[in-house]
Design a protein around this motif. Structure first.
Motif, short mmCIF file in Angstrom:
data_model
loop_
_atom_site.label_atom_id
_atom_site.label_comp_id
_atom_site.label_asym_id
_atom_site.label_seq_id
_atom_site.Cartn_x
_atom_site.Cartn_y
_atom_site.Cartn_z
N GLU A 1 35.69 50.93 12.01
CA GLU A 1 34.46 51.71 11.89
C GLU A 1 33.28 50.92 11.36
O GLU A 1 32.15 51.12 11.79
CB GLU A 1 34.69 52.95 11.01
CG GLU A 1 35.52 54.01 11.69
CD GLU A 1 35.61 55.28 10.87
OE1 GLU A 1 34.71 55.53 10.04
OE2 GLU A 1 36.58 56.02 11.08
N ASP A 2 33.51 50.04 10.39
CA ASP A 2 32.42 49.29 9.77
C ASP A 2 32.00 48.06 10.56
O ASP A 2 30.98 47.45 10.27
CB ASP A 2 32.80 48.84 8.37
CG ASP A 2 32.99 50.02 7.43
OD1 ASP A 2 32.36 51.07 7.66
OD2 ASP A 2 33.77 49.88 6.47
N CYS A 3 32.79 47.68 11.54
CA CYS A 3 32.56 46.45 12.28
C CYS A 3 31.51 46.65 13.38
O CYS A 3 31.48 47.69 14.03
CB CYS A 3 33.88 45.98 12.89
SG CYS A 3 33.83 44.32 13.58
N VAL A 4 30.67 45.66 13.59
CA VAL A 4 29.65 45.72 14.63
C VAL A 4 30.00 44.82 15.82
O VAL A 4 29.23 44.71 16.76
CB VAL A 4 28.25 45.34 14.08
CG1 VAL A 4 27.82 46.31 13.01
CG2 VAL A 4 28.23 43.91 13.56
N CYS A 5 31.17 44.20 15.78
CA CYS A 5 31.55 43.25 16.82
C CYS A 5 31.92 43.95 18.14
O CYS A 5 32.45 45.05 18.14
CB CYS A 5 32.75 42.42 16.37
SG CYS A 5 32.38 41.35 14.96
N VAL A 6 31.63 43.25 19.23
CA VAL A 6 32.06 43.67 20.56
C VAL A 6 33.05 42.62 21.02
O VAL A 6 32.81 41.42 20.88
CB VAL A 6 30.85 43.76 21.52
CG1 VAL A 6 31.32 44.06 22.93
CG2 VAL A 6 29.88 44.83 21.04
N VAL A 7 34.17 43.08 21.53
CA VAL A 7 35.26 42.16 21.86
C VAL A 7 35.65 42.30 23.34
O VAL A 7 35.61 43.39 23.90
CB VAL A 7 36.48 42.42 20.94
CG1 VAL A 7 37.00 43.82 21.10
CG2 VAL A 7 37.57 41.40 21.14
N ALA A 8 36.00 41.18 23.95
CA ALA A 8 36.53 41.20 25.31
C ALA A 8 37.93 41.80 25.24
O ALA A 8 38.76 41.35 24.45
CB ALA A 8 36.58 39.80 25.89
N LEU A 9 38.19 42.81 26.03
CA LEU A 9 39.50 43.47 25.98
C LEU A 9 40.64 42.50 26.27
O LEU A 9 41.73 42.66 25.75
CB LEU A 9 39.52 44.66 26.93
CG LEU A 9 38.57 45.80 26.54
CD1 LEU A 9 38.64 46.91 27.58
CD2 LEU A 9 38.89 46.33 25.16
N SER A 10 40.37 41.47 27.07
CA SER A 10 41.41 40.49 27.38
C SER A 10 41.77 39.63 26.17
O SER A 10 42.84 39.02 26.13
CB SER A 10 40.95 39.59 28.53
OG SER A 10 39.79 38.87 28.16
N LYS A 11 40.90 39.59 25.16
CA LYS A 11 41.15 38.77 23.96
C LYS A 11 41.31 39.62 22.70
O LYS A 11 41.47 39.07 21.62
CB LYS A 11 39.99 37.78 23.77
CG LYS A 11 39.88 36.79 24.90
CD LYS A 11 38.75 35.81 24.66
CE LYS A 11 38.65 34.83 25.83
NZ LYS A 11 37.60 33.84 25.61
N ALA A 12 41.26 40.93 22.84
CA ALA A 12 41.31 41.82 21.68
C ALA A 12 42.69 41.85 21.05
O ALA A 12 43.70 41.63 21.71
CB ALA A 12 40.90 43.23 22.10
N VAL A 13 42.72 42.15 19.75
CA VAL A 13 43.96 42.44 19.04
C VAL A 13 44.16 43.95 19.21
O VAL A 13 43.30 44.73 18.82
CB VAL A 13 43.84 42.08 17.54
CG1 VAL A 13 45.08 42.48 16.79
CG2 VAL A 13 43.56 40.60 17.37
N THR A 14 45.27 44.35 19.82
CA THR A 14 45.49 45.76 20.11
C THR A 14 46.52 46.36 19.17
O THR A 14 47.60 45.80 18.99
CB THR A 14 45.97 45.94 21.57
OG1 THR A 14 45.03 45.30 22.44
CG2 THR A 14 46.07 47.41 21.94
N ARG A 15 46.14 47.46 18.53
CA ARG A 15 47.06 48.20 17.65
C ARG A 15 46.88 49.69 17.95
O ARG A 15 45.75 50.18 17.98
CB ARG A 15 46.75 47.96 16.18
CG ARG A 15 46.86 46.53 15.75
CD ARG A 15 48.26 46.17 15.25
NE ARG A 15 48.48 44.74 15.18
CZ ARG A 15 47.94 43.92 14.30
NH1 ARG A 15 47.11 44.37 13.41
NH2 ARG A 15 48.23 42.63 14.33
N ASP A 16 47.96 50.39 18.15
CA ASP A 16 47.94 51.83 18.42
C ASP A 16 46.97 52.20 19.54
O ASP A 16 46.28 53.21 19.47
CB ASP A 16 47.58 52.62 17.14
CG ASP A 16 48.60 52.41 16.03
OD1 ASP A 16 49.80 52.34 16.34
OD2 ASP A 16 48.19 52.32 14.87
N GLY A 17 46.90 51.34 20.55
CA GLY A 17 46.05 51.62 21.70
C GLY A 17 44.57 51.38 21.47
O GLY A 17 43.75 51.71 22.31
N LYS A 18 44.21 50.80 20.33
CA LYS A 18 42.81 50.52 20.01
C LYS A 18 42.58 49.02 20.01
O LYS A 18 43.47 48.24 19.66
CB LYS A 18 42.43 51.10 18.65
CG LYS A 18 42.54 52.61 18.60
CD LYS A 18 42.21 53.13 17.23
CE LYS A 18 42.35 54.64 17.17
NZ LYS A 18 42.06 55.15 15.84
#
Length: 57
Positions: A14-31
């Motif tokens: 919630e506090d983060c302003v970053c935009v991440v490429a889904l191909s490089k994202a860390v995924t937890r609980d579908g987020k």
């Protein structure tokens, strides 16, 4: 109807302003998160350390 491929998303922290490429994202609980610190809920209150972002959980 045209299909849309979403390639980028805002970090799920919630506090983060970053935009991440889904191909490089860390995924937890579908987020999608920008890094392990955000995905782990900032257990040690460490920020994501990305320029301009002040999240610490």
């Amino acid at each position: 109807m045209a299909s849309v491929d979403v390639e980028m998303a805002k970090c799920a922290c919630e506090d983060c302003v970053c935009v991440v490429a889904l191909s490089k994202a860390v995924t937890r609980d579908g987020k999608a998160y920008c890094c392990d610190e955000c995905a782990d809920g900032h257990k040690d209150h460490a920020g994501c350390e990305h320029a301009g972002c002040t999240c610490h959980g």
